[in-house]
Each structure stands twice: as structure tokens, then as C-alpha cells.
Motif scaffolding. Structure first.
Motif, short mmCIF file in Angstrom:
data_model
loop_
_atom_site.label_atom_id
_atom_site.label_comp_id
_atom_site.label_asym_id
_atom_site.label_seq_id
_atom_site.Cartn_x
_atom_site.Cartn_y
_atom_site.Cartn_z
N CYS A 80 35.39 61.10 -26.98
CA CYS A 80 35.17 62.38 -26.65
C CYS A 80 36.33 62.98 -26.08
N THR A 82 36.76 66.22 -25.60
CA THR A 82 36.47 67.76 -24.90
C THR A 82 36.63 67.71 -23.48
N LEU A 83 36.46 68.77 -22.93
CA LEU A 83 37.00 69.24 -21.77
C LEU A 83 36.36 68.43 -20.52
N SER A 84 35.09 68.08 -20.54
CA SER A 84 34.40 67.36 -19.47
C SER A 84 34.97 65.65 -19.56
N CYS A 85 35.01 65.15 -20.92
CA CYS A 85 35.50 64.23 -20.69
C CYS A 85 36.99 63.92 -20.70
N CYS A 121 33.01 67.16 -28.38
CA CYS A 121 32.10 66.97 -27.49
C CYS A 121 30.91 66.20 -28.43
N LEU A 122 30.41 64.86 -27.58
CA LEU A 122 29.23 64.16 -28.12
C LEU A 122 28.18 64.65 -27.47
N GLY A 123 27.85 65.47 -26.96
CA GLY A 123 26.80 66.23 -26.08
C GLY A 123 26.18 65.31 -25.01
N TYR A 124 27.16 64.67 -24.20
CA TYR A 124 26.94 64.10 -22.95
C TYR A 124 27.81 64.27 -21.84
N CYS A 125 28.10 65.48 -21.91
CA CYS A 125 29.15 66.32 -21.06
C CYS A 125 29.02 65.67 -19.50
N CYS A 130 32.90 59.95 -22.58
CA CYS A 130 32.00 59.10 -23.44
C CYS A 130 32.54 58.53 -24.46
S1 FES Z 1 32.88 66.88 -23.44
FE1 FES Z 1 32.50 64.96 -23.89
S2 FES Z 1 30.62 64.51 -24.30
FE2 FES Z 1 30.66 66.82 -23.85
#
Ligand code: FES
Length: 154
Positions: A80, A82-85, A121-125, A130
Motif C-alpha cells: 500500500c 497511500t498516506l498512512s502506510c 489503500c488496502l483498508g487497514y490504515c 500493509c
Molecule cells: S493507507 Fe495503507 S491500508 Fe489504508
């Protein structure tokens, strides 16, 4: 186009939906299961079976990262981005996998075992960063845990 077993499965799945085209996602899964990826012939066949235009099926298959339009490795590694990851080290995970496997993002190892991809995003932010390996999710991965995951794959 499909094996008899998968043809039967597709016919049964189509009956689950009031509109045929709603079966496009599972139909694409069947195609990918049958051929290892979604071929041009699969796209045309699914369009014909579901009363869709070829470009409509193409739009679906290219939108979702769970489908591949070219041969891929036995194990699809999806990091992933996206932002959190990304904030919690996804970039380092990707670089580690590139170095470990000797491939870049979007490439497959010469032995056909691993394909590396970056995905949204894989939905486990809340459990970032992830990694998805085929249909298995791994949360809070580190370079060390990624090594363990890879080493356990046959
Ligand atoms: S940002 Fe990586 S799982 Fe949502």
C-alpha cells in the motif's frame, strides 16, 4: 472460452444478479483463475456474455488492482502506498522488496514466483504499513517481517 467447470460457475453466478453486467467482477475473477491473468479474449468473452461493450469490461479490469492484464508471478506482492502506510514506512518496504527480489515495481522475478506492485489503500490504515500477498493481508509490516513472509512462501 472457460473450462466446463468455470463455465458452469459463470452461468450460476449470472443468475445471482438481476442485471447480467453486475456479474462482471466475479466473471473477471473466474477468467484470472483460469488463465493466470485476464486476457484480451477474456475481456471480449465476458463482454459478450454480460451484454457489455468491450471497453466497459476493459475499464473495470484496469481500474481494480486485483486484476492483472499480463502474466504475473505465483505471489503478487502489493504494498500500500497511500498516506498512512506511506507515513509509516511503505516506501522502505517497497525498496527492501525491490532489493531483495531484484525487480522493480510492476515487474516479475525471472523464476515467475513474485510480482511486486504498489497499490492504493488496502483498508487497514490503522495497522499501517500493509502488504497484501495474493489474498492474504499483513499489517504493521517491517523489513524483517517481510523477509519472514517471503521466506515462508513455497
Ligand atoms: S493507507 Fe495503507 S491500508 Fe489504508
Amino acid at each position: 472460452m472457460f473450462s466446463q467447470a468455470n463455465e458452469t460457475k459463470l452461468n450460476e453466478i449470472i443468475t445471482h444478479y438481476p442485471v447480467k453486467r453486475s456479474a462482471v467482477l466475479p466473471a473477471l475473477y473466474i477468467a484470472q483463475e483460469e488463465h493466470g491473468y485476464v486476457t484480451d479474449d477474456d475481456v471480449r468473452y465476458i463482454a459478450e456474455r454480460l451484454d457489455m461493450r468491450v471497453n466497459e469490461v476493459e475499464e473495470v479490469v484496469t481500474f481494480y488492482t486485483m486484476y492483472s492484464r499480463q502474466p504475473i508471478g505465483k505471489y503478487k506482492l502489493q504494498v500500500c502506498r497511500t498516506l498512512s502506510c506511506m507515513l509509516l514506512g511503505a516506501e522502505q518496504i517497497t525498496e527492501h522488496l525491490e532489493h531483495k527480489l531484484g525487480i522493480g515495481v510492476g515487474e516479475t522475478t525471472t523464476d515467475g514466483r513474485f510480482t511486486l506492485q504498489e497499490v492504493e489503500c488496502l483498508g487497514y490504515c490503522d495497522l499501517a504499513p500493509c502488504l497484501q500477498v495474493n489474498f492474504d493481508y499483513h499489517e504493521k509490516v517491517t523489513t524483517g517481517s517481510v523477509d519472514d513472509i517471503i521466506n515462508k512462501l513455497s
